[in-house]
Design a protein around this motif. Sequence first.
Motif, PDB file in Angstrom:
ATOM      1  N   LYS A  62      39.397  61.104  32.400  1.00 32.91           N
ATOM      2  CA  LYS A  62      39.635  60.608  33.824  1.00 32.91           C
ATOM      3  C   LYS A  62      40.040  61.817  34.786  1.00 32.91           C
ATOM      4  O   LYS A  62      40.505  62.727  34.342  1.00 32.91           O
ATOM      5  CB  LYS A  62      40.637  59.481  33.466  1.00 32.91           C
ATOM      6  N   ARG A 196      49.620  62.335  37.936  1.00 30.20           N
ATOM      7  CA  ARG A 196      48.415  60.956  37.681  1.00 30.20           C
ATOM      8  C   ARG A 196      47.506  61.270  36.686  1.00 30.20           C
ATOM      9  O   ARG A 196      46.917  62.625  36.715  1.00 30.20           O
ATOM     10  CB  ARG A 196      47.931  60.720  39.069  1.00 30.20           C
ATOM     11  N   SER A 198      44.382  59.187  35.925  1.00 29.52           N
ATOM     12  CA  SER A 198      43.595  57.824  36.309  1.00 29.52           C
ATOM     13  C   SER A 198      44.736  56.831  36.948  1.00 29.52           C
ATOM     14  O   SER A 198      45.097  57.447  37.969  1.00 29.52           O
ATOM     15  CB  SER A 198      43.124  57.156  35.039  1.00 29.52           C
ATOM     16  N   ASP A 199      45.071  55.730  36.458  1.00 30.59           N
ATOM     17  CA  ASP A 199      45.841  54.725  36.971  1.00 30.59           C
ATOM     18  C   ASP A 199      47.561  54.960  36.649  1.00 30.59           C
ATOM     19  O   ASP A 199      48.368  54.131  36.786  1.00 30.59           O
ATOM     20  CB  ASP A 199      45.588  53.459  36.688  1.00 30.59           C
TER      21      ASP A 199
END
Length: 298
Positions: A62, A196, A198-199
């Motif tokens: 990611k 961060r 990804s989420d």
Amino acid sequence: MDGILNVYKEKGFTSHDVVAKLRGILRMKKIGHTGTLDPDAVGVLPVCLGKGTKVCDLLTEKQKTYETILQLGVTTDTQDLSGKVLSEIEVTASKKEIEKAISMFCGKYMQIPPMYSALKVNGKKLYELAREGKEIERQPREVYIYNLVIHKIDMDLKQVYLKVDCSKGTYIRTLCHDIGEKLGCGGAMLELKRTRVSDFLLQDSYTLSEIELLMNQGRLAEVVIPIDKLFEQQKRVVVSSEYQKYVDNGNKISRNFLEEPVSLEIGEQVRVYDSNKRFIGIYQSEKLQELKPVKIFI
């Protein structure tokens, strides 16, 4: 316990240290991290638990966001200020020249991995060779800088505060080094924080001591992220109870087995649940109205 913990990795710990400490805190062995952070770096380190370890590779792929401080005028053998100083050169570039040089690194970027990294060559990690005083040729690898924001340039201290959105495999130390080379004065990373993956965001992360406290209070489940949360962008389908044996055995299933009809493109992936709303895994649509298992979590 299955799922993902959003851990705040503190300075001084390796990613492997975090996993080892969590094994003791959670009293479980099946734990894996999703990409290394240097011991001096801090920030987001998603850690997978139990069946969640099956998504470690997905999270490693990611996009990530970092905040870093670039120190101009110095180069080191590790490309950060923890290493041996190799050169010190006066910084003569203006603020505008610094901004222009940094902007040139946005987009596709061929980056040579540093010697002080965990990449393996002939079964040996590069940092092990580096500690033996050896340096070997490394092939450039394509990485991508999606966004590169200058928060501040301190011309007195010759420091640049940057925010970097980048692809997997990007070494921020090397980015700092390369910017310094572009300016002709050298550069090294002073600080690094990952905000961060990804989420998974910095503001939602927990330190090891906070996780231990939650564990002792019997509240850890409150912060463990369910595996299926990672696949929310995919359609959700439920298999009727009479076809339970098919999902329990990891077989292909027909779309006729679903509680409700769903329109799917060939190759589209969906989240599959059983009639008890238990997450089974990710399936992919094939011809002949079939769904093939891609990754099973039961």
